[in-house]
Design a protein around this motif. Structure first.
Motif: not given
Length: 75
Positions: A21-26, A32-34, A36-44, A60-62
């Motif tokens: 992770a970089r500063v400000g990233q989740i 965890t992606r599995d 929260v995937q209905d609520a959050f967009e995640c990028h591999p 995965y980047l939230v």
């Protein structure tokens, strides 16, 4: 009172925070992606080998909540 948390999950989270992770990233893992995937967009992100492990780990980047997420990850 003081509390501490130990275990593999905590170690993985620490490694993701310090080496991916970089500063400000989740950045999260697949389980965890599995969850929260209905609520959050995640990028591999590109797979990484974390310290203390011998196999690749898929982070995965939230990007944000569904419907409000950025269109492209800042990487």
């Amino acid at each position: 009172r003081d509390y501490t948390v130990i275990g593999d999950t905590v170690n993985v989270a620490s490694r993701l925070e310090s080496s991916v992770a970089r500063v400000g990233q989740i950045v999260i893992g697949g389980a965890t992606r599995d969850a929260v995937q209905d609520a959050f967009e995640c990028h591999p992100l590109p797979p990484v080998v974390l310290k203390g492990r011998s196999v690749e780990f898929q982070p995965y980047l939230v990007l944000g909540t569904r419907g409000t997420a950025r269109s492209s990850p800042a990487r």
